[in-house]
Design an enzyme around this catalytic site. Structure first.
Site, mmCIF file in Angstrom:
data_model
loop_
_atom_site.group_PDB
_atom_site.id
_atom_site.type_symbol
_atom_site.label_atom_id
_atom_site.label_comp_id
_atom_site.label_asym_id
_atom_site.label_seq_id
_atom_site.Cartn_x
_atom_site.Cartn_y
_atom_site.Cartn_z
ATOM 1 N N GLU A 24 2.256 -0.513 -4.973
ATOM 2 C CA GLU A 24 2.084 0.140 -3.679
ATOM 3 C C GLU A 24 3.070 -0.363 -2.623
ATOM 4 O O GLU A 24 3.660 0.422 -1.889
ATOM 5 C CB GLU A 24 0.643 -0.079 -3.183
ATOM 6 C CG GLU A 24 0.348 0.581 -1.853
ATOM 7 C CD GLU A 24 -1.067 0.314 -1.356
ATOM 8 O OE1 GLU A 24 -1.826 -0.374 -2.068
ATOM 9 O OE2 GLU A 24 -1.405 0.790 -0.252
ATOM 10 N N GLU A 145 -2.979 7.862 2.902
ATOM 11 C CA GLU A 145 -3.114 7.352 1.527
ATOM 12 C C GLU A 145 -2.387 8.331 0.620
ATOM 13 O O GLU A 145 -2.884 9.411 0.309
ATOM 14 C CB GLU A 145 -4.592 7.245 1.135
ATOM 15 C CG GLU A 145 -5.364 6.138 1.855
ATOM 16 C CD GLU A 145 -5.119 4.739 1.264
ATOM 17 O OE1 GLU A 145 -4.253 4.587 0.371
ATOM 18 O OE2 GLU A 145 -5.804 3.794 1.710
HETATM 19 ZN ZN ZN Z 1 -2.948 -0.116 0.740
#
Ligand code: ZN
Length: 242
Positions: A24, A145
């Protein structure tokens, strides 16, 4: 001059979510840097400040303190999701978000989903949660997200440059629209490579000029089942469908 604060999540010793060969912290850094580059390149009167421009660790409080101190007009915190399921895109505002934060979320979310349209990505909706980045930011703040790292179909998409480009475009368009930024003179004539897909099949790249998309005629026509003839003397292309 409008000030945009882009907060790329995680970094350094905190990799965030990791699966399918992806981390990420790396994806969100790429997104952050490119969003800054494109906003400042293509729009007038905007400065983009970053929580981090390298792979460093920062506490959440350091991020919001810096953004508040800089007097940023908006804050967008960028993350990728994890937790399984069907994957998709979602955005967050604070549980008791201001009207401005709700409006920022709505514009940003809508523009990102529009940019993602060719890729069949699930819209998980505009959500509210008690997240530090949205709660402690004094300016309108939204957290995005950007797909699920641990969902194989989403991870495959996150490995595609065209999907990454679409996520960047969606953020840039959403931020520009919310702030009412004006495109720089000449920015529209910049020729960008356009991904062309016919019935799910990837065709050679096209390009965008002044809002018109130019596509490779033969490749697209043949993918549609048409025949293309070419007369070099008169420079005439003939498309036959019967
Ligand atoms: Zn995160």
């Amino acid at each position: 001059m409008k000030k945009v604060w882009i907060d790329g999540g995680h970094g350094g010793k905190d990799p965030g979510a990791g699966a399918n060969g992806l981390q990420e912290k790396n994806i969100v850094l790429t997104l952050s840097l490119e969003i800054k580059k494109q906003l400042e390149r293509d729009y007038e009167g905007v400065q983009v400040l970053l929580s981090r421009s390298t792979d460093v660790f920062l506490e959440l409080s350091e991020r919001t303190e810096a953004a508040n101190k800089a007097g940023a007009d908006i804050l967008v915190s960028i993350h990728c999701n994890a937790g399984g399921g069907d994957g998709g895109f979602e955005s967050f505002r604070y549980t008791s978000a201001s009207t401005a934060s709700r409006s920022l979320q709505n514009v940003l979310h809508t523009e990102i989903m529009a940019a993602l349209k060719p890729y069949n990505i699930i819209d998980r909706g505009q959500k509210a949660a008690n997240l530090h980045m949205c709660r402690e930011s004094k300016m309108p703040a939204v957290l995005t997200e950007n797909l699920f790292i641990d969902v194989t179909t989403d991870a495959a998409k996150l490995k595609r440059q065209d999907v990454i480009d679409a996520l960047i475009t969606g953020h840039v368009n959403g931020i520009a629209k919310y702030l009412g930024l004006k495109k720089k003179e000449g920015a529209a004539v910049v020729s960008d490579s356009v991904n062309v897909v016919v019935d799910g099949k990837q065709i050679k790249d096209g390009k965008l000029e002044d809002g018109v998309t130019y596509v490779p005629l033969r490749a697209v026509s043949e993918a549609l089942g048409a025949k293309v003839g070419w007369d070099n003397k008169t420079k005439t292309a003939t498309i036959t469908t019967k």
